[in-house]
Each structure stands twice: as C-alpha cells, then as structure tokens.
Design a protein around this motif. Structure first.
Motif, mmCIF file in Angstrom:
data_model
loop_
_atom_site.group_PDB
_atom_site.id
_atom_site.type_symbol
_atom_site.label_atom_id
_atom_site.label_comp_id
_atom_site.label_asym_id
_atom_site.label_seq_id
_atom_site.Cartn_x
_atom_site.Cartn_y
_atom_site.Cartn_z
ATOM 1 N N MET A 1 70.765 21.778 6.444
ATOM 2 C CA MET A 1 71.432 21.185 7.583
ATOM 3 C C MET A 1 70.994 21.840 8.881
ATOM 4 N N LYS A 2 70.809 23.125 8.869
ATOM 5 C CA LYS A 2 70.377 23.825 10.064
ATOM 6 C C LYS A 2 68.861 23.970 10.067
ATOM 7 N N LEU A 101 71.023 32.524 18.411
ATOM 8 C CA LEU A 101 70.979 31.148 17.923
ATOM 9 C C LEU A 101 71.405 31.139 16.462
ATOM 10 N N ASN A 102 72.452 30.360 16.147
ATOM 11 C CA ASN A 102 72.940 30.228 14.765
ATOM 12 C C ASN A 102 73.174 31.581 14.097
ATOM 13 N N GLY A 103 73.748 32.505 14.864
ATOM 14 C CA GLY A 103 74.102 33.800 14.313
ATOM 15 C C GLY A 103 72.967 34.795 14.255
ATOM 16 N N HIS A 608 72.468 13.753 15.579
ATOM 17 C CA HIS A 608 71.124 14.193 15.217
ATOM 18 C C HIS A 608 70.488 13.135 14.331
ATOM 19 N N LYS A 609 69.432 12.535 14.815
ATOM 20 C CA LYS A 609 68.753 11.516 14.022
ATOM 21 C C LYS A 609 67.712 12.179 13.125
ATOM 22 N N GLY A 610 67.717 11.773 11.865
ATOM 23 C CA GLY A 610 66.817 12.396 10.904
ATOM 24 C C GLY A 610 67.491 13.593 10.275
ATOM 25 N N LEU A 640 75.868 20.795 24.661
ATOM 26 C CA LEU A 640 75.130 22.041 24.506
ATOM 27 C C LEU A 640 75.403 22.626 23.128
ATOM 28 N N GLY A 641 74.382 23.089 22.468
ATOM 29 C CA GLY A 641 74.556 23.645 21.133
ATOM 30 C C GLY A 641 74.090 22.656 20.081
ATOM 31 N N TRP A 642 73.891 23.140 18.887
ATOM 32 C CA TRP A 642 73.333 22.321 17.816
ATOM 33 C C TRP A 642 74.311 21.223 17.399
#
Length: 765
Positions: A1-2, A101-103, A608-610, A640-642
């Motif tokens: 996912m990330k 970013l992401n921890g 989020h596409k894809g 802002l952010g994922w």
C-alpha cells in the motif's frame, strides 16, 4: 500500500523553481520544537536555535550518530538551511539534511568533504514537510552554534473553504453521543440546532473547549439539521436509529467484494497480495468478516446477494491453483459468507503459512457451526486439516512473505514478544484469539491435546499484562490500523474465560483506557499519539482512527467505572465522527464519499489511482485522513501527505462496526400474565423509518432443539424489534416450526453467534 521507495513525491517536493531572496532570508528554526540525540551538560539543543552564535549545542561523548531535529507547527516550505559550527571546533566533514516520510528519515541533501565553519545550502526545489533533521555521517560529535532553516509556512491554494463548525456530515445515531467542533469559538458561546429549510430551533447549548455536545437531542424525524452559532454554520446532517450502520453496512460488503484479488473488480495478479489486493499477510480480513456476521447476522443475511462463485478453471493457466481447493457454495449464499469462503479458499489453496495468515483460519473454524448451513462440510474438513498441520510450523514458505515480515518464527504456540512498527504488521497479542478459538474447535473435535492452545494464549496474555507499557505509544496508537488486535485479545480472553484469565487483566485494560483518555482532551476529542504528537509521525493513519472504536468498545465490556465507560463511549464515537468530517480538513475520508455515502457533502481531496491495490474504482475506499501538520487546526495545509486506500483500513472499520453492534445489542424476554413470552431485541436492524423491518431470534429448549422467532420494529424510529410468543399445550408453534417443552424446561433466547451471542433464559413449568 505504501510506496516506501519514494525518494521524491509530489507532496513533499514541490517544483517551484529557484527560491527568491525574501523566502531564503526567513529563518523558521526558532518557531519549531527542537530535540537531539544527546547533549553535554549546559549544551542543550535549544542553544542551536537561539540566534546567538556565542552559545552552542554539543552532542554527548560516545554518540557516534548525533543528530538535531526540528518539528515545525505545521506544513512548511523549506527553501534551504545554514549550519554554523562552534568556533574553535573541527567542523563535521560529512552530514545529511533529512525529512520525515512514513516514519522514516530520508536524506534530502548530503554534504561531503566539508572543511568550512559555515555551510549554506539553497534548494532548487522547495522541500515540503513538518520536520527536519541534521545528522552527522562521519561518526564525529556535532558542535552547532546555529542551525537556520529557511522557508515559510505552507498554504495549499486548493485547500478549499472549511466549514467553521465541523460535524459528522452524514448523520448521528439516536441515543448515542453527538458532538461537533467549533475552532476558535470562545467558551460559553451559544449554539443552536436548527431544522434545515424551516429554520426552526430544536435544541440549544453552549460551546466549551471549542466543541459542542447535543447528545440529548434525539428527534423522531427524517429532517436534516444544522449546527448554528452566530454567523457560523455546519454542513447539514440527519439523526436516525442506527444511522451510521444504515449508510455503511452495504458499502462495507461491497468494498470487500470488489477488493478481492483475481475475482474482484480487477482480475490482475498483484504483488504483496493474496486473497485481497494489497492485502499482505496482516490485513485481518477473515476475522473482520466473521466478526461482522456473528455480531449482527440478520443484517447481513437480509442483504441482496450480488456476488457468485467464480471457478478457478475459467481463468488462464497462470491463475491455476490460486483458489479452488474448497468446494463451492450454493446459490443464494449471502455475500458475507461468500467473502469468508473466499478468504479461506485462497489461504488453503496457496498453502499460506505465515503465522498471521494461518491464524486467520481459526476464525473460520470457530464460526463453522454458524457457517455450515451455507457451506459444504468439505470446507471445514479441509481448513481444519491444513490449519492443524501448519499451526506449530516454525518456518514460513517464501511465497507467503513480503518485505514487511518481522516474525522471528511462525509457531503460533510460541510466546510472541516482538513489537511491530508503525507499519502495523505485528501488533501485540495477535495470536491470543486464534489460539483460544483453536482451543474451542479442538474440544469440539474431541482432540486430546486441546489444552495446548489455551496454554499458549494464557502465556501470551500473562506476558502482555506484565510487559506492555501503555505509556509507550508504540504499544497503542503506534500500531496504527492494527492496534485493535491487542485490546480485542484482552476482551475476548476475559469475556470467554473469566474464571481462567491471568491476574491483572481487567486492571491492565483500565490502564489502557485512562491513557487513551489522557491523550484526548482537545477540541476534536481525538486520541493523540503522545503528548507531543497528534498522529504517528509521517504516516497516513487512516486505519487507526477507523479501528480505534473496536478497541474502545472491546475495552468498555470489561470496564466497571461508569464515568470511565461514558468518556470512552464519547471517544469511540468521536473517531467515527472524525472519519465523517469532524476533523481539521472538514472532509470525509473517502474521495467518493458524496457519491457513495448518504448525506456526505465533502469527500477527501483526492484518490490514488493505480497503486498496488488498484482500489481507486472500488466503492467505499477510505483514501486519506488528516496528517500531523493538519492538527490541531491547520486546514490550509490542504491535500498534503500520502493518499491511498488500503484493505487494512477498511477491515479496521469493519471490526469497529462489529464491536459497536455487539456492545449495543440488548436482548430481553419476560412472561406476560397470560404466560406469553414478550421478546425485545435492540440491534442494528431498523434502518429505514418508512419501511417495516424484521429480525429473527432463536428459541432453544433444554434438549437443544431451536426454532426461529420473527420480531418486527416496535415503531418507525425505534431502536428495538419486538414480538410475542404463545405457549400452548406444552409446545411453541410458529408457522411450520414446533418446539416441544418438557416439565420444568429451560428456554434459551439468543441473537448473534459465538463470542458475540446475546442470550437470556426463561424457565417454563
């Protein structure tokens, strides 16, 4: 996912060209919170941002990877930095300027072969973040007189206008907590609840702590309402019996149907995917589906069947063997049962033996007495054979893994002391419920060694009571969308085995609740990561917000302090409200919320596409949630952010809805003067005031024979369904069903199944 390997993303690095001189001159470092890896006495980190080059921060002797970090109040455009090393010291030759970013800390700019006392760097593209760090890469101490960070606070031009009063945009449940947030509004300011259209005032109150409470307002109406305070107003919303269940139950099932791997709305073979696209081995899908069904079976059995069995043989050769080991179900099998079958089929067919994948099969086996009317007996036999054969297997097959595996070994009877990361891949206690379920299944199968499962669960629970420190956020919110696994394990053990639970279990749960409440005294009633952080640093924490109510409702079943229970109930609902718009962005977590969810006005900024899961066209995707830089109230940060949906987010919500249904389900039975049974069930059944809705409960005699009893809603806006049963000539006759009664018989009335069953007994003479 990330997308963990992202080095530059559109939201962290904005292509703005060269930075102008005015921006480059603005030093933001003093506005942030400073921290460091270490410091010498009287050489604290704060001295590096005090605008005085005569003072300095010095890392402690022996610190071979010293760093100094700054967290800004919100999203910040970083144009560059300047570091001034303390006069008379040797400047560091190598160091990195990093962002979170992401921890994880990522290098943004590296300096090598430095010999200068001052180093100034201007970025060609603005770095957008809320925290930075300078870290030595030469194993030498840092002596920094001044660290300047050049830039300005970020404002997203596309953030959009946010309502000044933030509510659950869709609606609230009758008889449950109802709150809103009023940022910047002074205490004692009046607010009104007005009927939309007529403007009629139907409730009033006062704002305290930038929030208002209208829990006592329980209208029996289909009207829409607004919160109004002065010239401020909210989005419209509705209030109804089981409103949240009404707008989510079908959506929850539809998401799981379309998100299936191979046979959902996309038939691609995806990486890091097994039964569900982007599902990995820690998606908790099986247990979420089983919990949904056991908690409120009538609601799911009455749904229109929209899916069907898809044979593996109808797919090309590369799909062969990915499912199909379990005998298919018949026509008209409820969608939720089809989903449970699908998950088990993929796990067994692919021989998935990661400890968390095989642990999920225990939920299928435990629920078998309630599934078998829909599924062939072969299903149980095959799953039981496979789960039993791999339960104690220490090794794991390569095809069952992903890069997120942290398990030191995979024997589910072993003590699990490894603590997962903010990825959510290894929550404490994940093996407790599966082992207790296997204990019950093994006893049912008359296995001589069934106690080994109970003993393993007991050892694990005793270890958790002794060793988990709730003050450490990595044991709670730090587990992100998997935190609910821990508290649910505590609740399951005590409710199912109260006389055999380890000492201190209930006290441990009470400690968790008190910590959660201590971190939630804010205008959003939002449980923070810790005293300093609102969310797990750098992460899209959507699933933690959605899954927190499952943990809260599970804990509430064990709490005894009425005030503590009341406050936890508010907290459970506030997190659901957060997902539906009561948050700093003023948006629902789903991009397509306005199209898919009744009453939602404003969805998430984007989708989020894809991605690995290809979930953008799946219904009811939770795309995003406010990040650390949106809190406490900075909507200007905008998109802002994922942003990306994840099966793990939805299964966390599934479990919250299941535990909520269980918590509020009430079953009552009394005998009238004429000897009739008067039955009343409160459960999420009555969704539509303009439609008479029904539910069945089961009546069982002492001999074990059961018959269904149909109840109907007591009134259009009632929380209950009711019915009357006549006893004549030593039997109960309902349609084609007859229940004989013996002298001094004992009647059991039940709703729900397994560990979610609610029951009452009535003596008959």
């Amino acid at each position: 996912m990330k997308a963990i390997l992202l080095l530059i993303t559109s939201f962290f690095l904005l292509a703005t060209g060269h930075i102008n001189d005015a921006l480059a001159q603005q030093n933001l470092a003093p506005s942030g919170m400073i921290s460091s890896s270490s410091s010498e006495e009287d050489r604290e980190a704060k001295l590096a941002i005090d605008n005085d080059t005569r003072s300095y921060w010095e890392s402690a002797a022996g610190d071979t990877e010293p760093w100094i970090a700054i967290r800004f109040p919100g999203a910040t455009e970083i144009a560059g930095f300047k570091v001034i090393f303390q006069e008379g010291t040797v400047p560091n030759e190598r160091f990195h300027f990093q962002y979170l970013l992401n921890g994880d800390w990522r290098n943004h700019h590296s300096v090598n072969e430095n010999q200068n006392d001052e180093v100034a760097v201007t970025f060609e593209k603005v770095l957008l973040t809320d925290r930075i760090r300078l870290i030595a890469a030469d194993k030498q101490a840092l002596h920094i007189a001044e660290l300047q960070v050049l830039g300005q606070q970020y404002v997203d031009d596309n953030a959009g206008e946010v309502k000044p009063l933030l509510v659950n945009q869709s609606g609230y449940n009758l008889g449950r907590p109802k709150r809103f947030t009023a940022p910047g509004v002074a205490d004692e300011t009046p607010f009104l609840i007005q009927e939309k259209g007529s403007g009629q005032v139907v409730f009033s109150g006062l704002i305290e702590g930038e929030k208002g409470d209208f829990s006592e307002f329980d209208p029996k109406s289909t009207s829409e309402y607004l919160v109004v305070s002065g010239d401020k107003t909210s989005f419209p919303f509705r209030i109804g019996p089981y409103w949240l269940e009404r707008v989510t139950y079908r959506n929850m099932v539809d998401f799981m149907l379309d998100a299936r791997h191979y046979v959902g709305n996309v038939d691609d073979i995806r990486p890091i995917s097994f039964a569900w696209r982007d599902g990995d081995f820690f998606n908790w899908s099986m247990q979420s589906l089983v919990a949904m069904y056991l908690s409120n079976p009538e609601a799911y059995e009455r749904m229109e069947v929209t899916s069907r069995y898809v044979p593996n043989e109808s797919f090309p050769e590369k799909y062969q063997g990915l499912w199909g080991d379990l005998t298919p179900f018949g026509p008209n099998t409820p969608d939720i049962i089809q989903l449970i079958h699908w998950d088990a089929d993929v796990k067994v067919s692919q021989k998935l033996d990661h400890e968390m994948q095989k642990a999920e099969l225990a939920h299928f086996l435990y629920a078998w007495p309630y599934l078998k009317k829909w599924l062939p007996e072969q299903n149980f036999d095959r799953v039981y054979e496979y789960a039993s054969s791999v339960w104690e297997k220490r090794e794991v097959s390569e095809h069952s893994l992903s890069q997120y595996d942290k398990s030191p070994e995979h024997n589910l009877l072993s003590l699990k002391t490894q603590l997962g990361t903010t990825k959510g891949e290894m929550p404490p206690g994940f093996s407790v419920i599966p082992n207790l379920m296997m204990y019950e299944v093994s006893k049912r199968q008359k296995e001589p060694d069934a106690d080994r499962y109970f003993d393993a669960a007991y050892r694990q629970m005793a270890w958790m009571i002794q060793n988990l420190d709730w003050e450490d956020p990595m044991t709670t919110k730090g587990q992100r969308m998997s935190e609910h696994m821990t508290m649910r394990a505590f609740a399951y053990f005590y409710t199912e085995f109260p006389d055999r639970a380890p000492a201190g279990l209930k006290e441990k749960v009470r400690g968790w609740a008190k910590i959660a409440l201590s971190r939630s005294d804010n205008m959003w009633d939002f449980r923070k990561y810790d005293e300093a952080e609102w969310t797990p640093p750098g992460w899209n924490e959507t699933g933690n917000i959605l899954g927190f109510p499952a943990a809260a409702f599970a804990a509430m079943t064990l709490l005894e302090d009425k005030e503590l229970i009341r406050d936890m109930e508010v907290l459970a609902w506030s997190h659901l409200e957060n997902a539906f718009g009561r948050n700093p962005t003023g948006r629902h977590f789903s991009f397509k919320g306005p199209q898919e969810i009744e009453g939602v006005d404003l969805g998430w900024y984007s989708r989020h596409k894809g991605g690995i899961g290809l979930l953008d066209e799946v219904p009811f995707v939770f795309d995003g949630s406010p990040k650390s830089f949106h809190y406490p109230n900075y909507p200007e940060a905008g998109d802002l952010g994922w942003t990306e949906g994840w099966v793990q987010f939805n299964t966390a919500f599934n479990l919250s809805m299941a535990y909520m249904a269980n918590y509020y389900t009430r079953l009552e039975c009394r005998q009238s003067d004429a000897g009739d049974l008067i039955i009343r069930l409160e459960a999420p059944i009555n969704f539509y005031p303009d439609k008479e809705e029904h539910a069945r409960v089961w009546l069982t005699n002492k001999a074990g024979k059961s018959i269904p009893v149909e109840l109907k809603e007591a009134a259009p806006f009632s929380l209950a369904v009711e019915g009357r049963v006549k006893i004549q000539d030593s039997e109960i006759s309902i349609g084609a069903h007859v229940l004989p009664l013996e002298e001094n018989d004992q009647l059991k009335l039940s709703y729900g199944h397994g560990f979610f069953e609610k029951s009452v007994t009535v003596s008959w003479e």
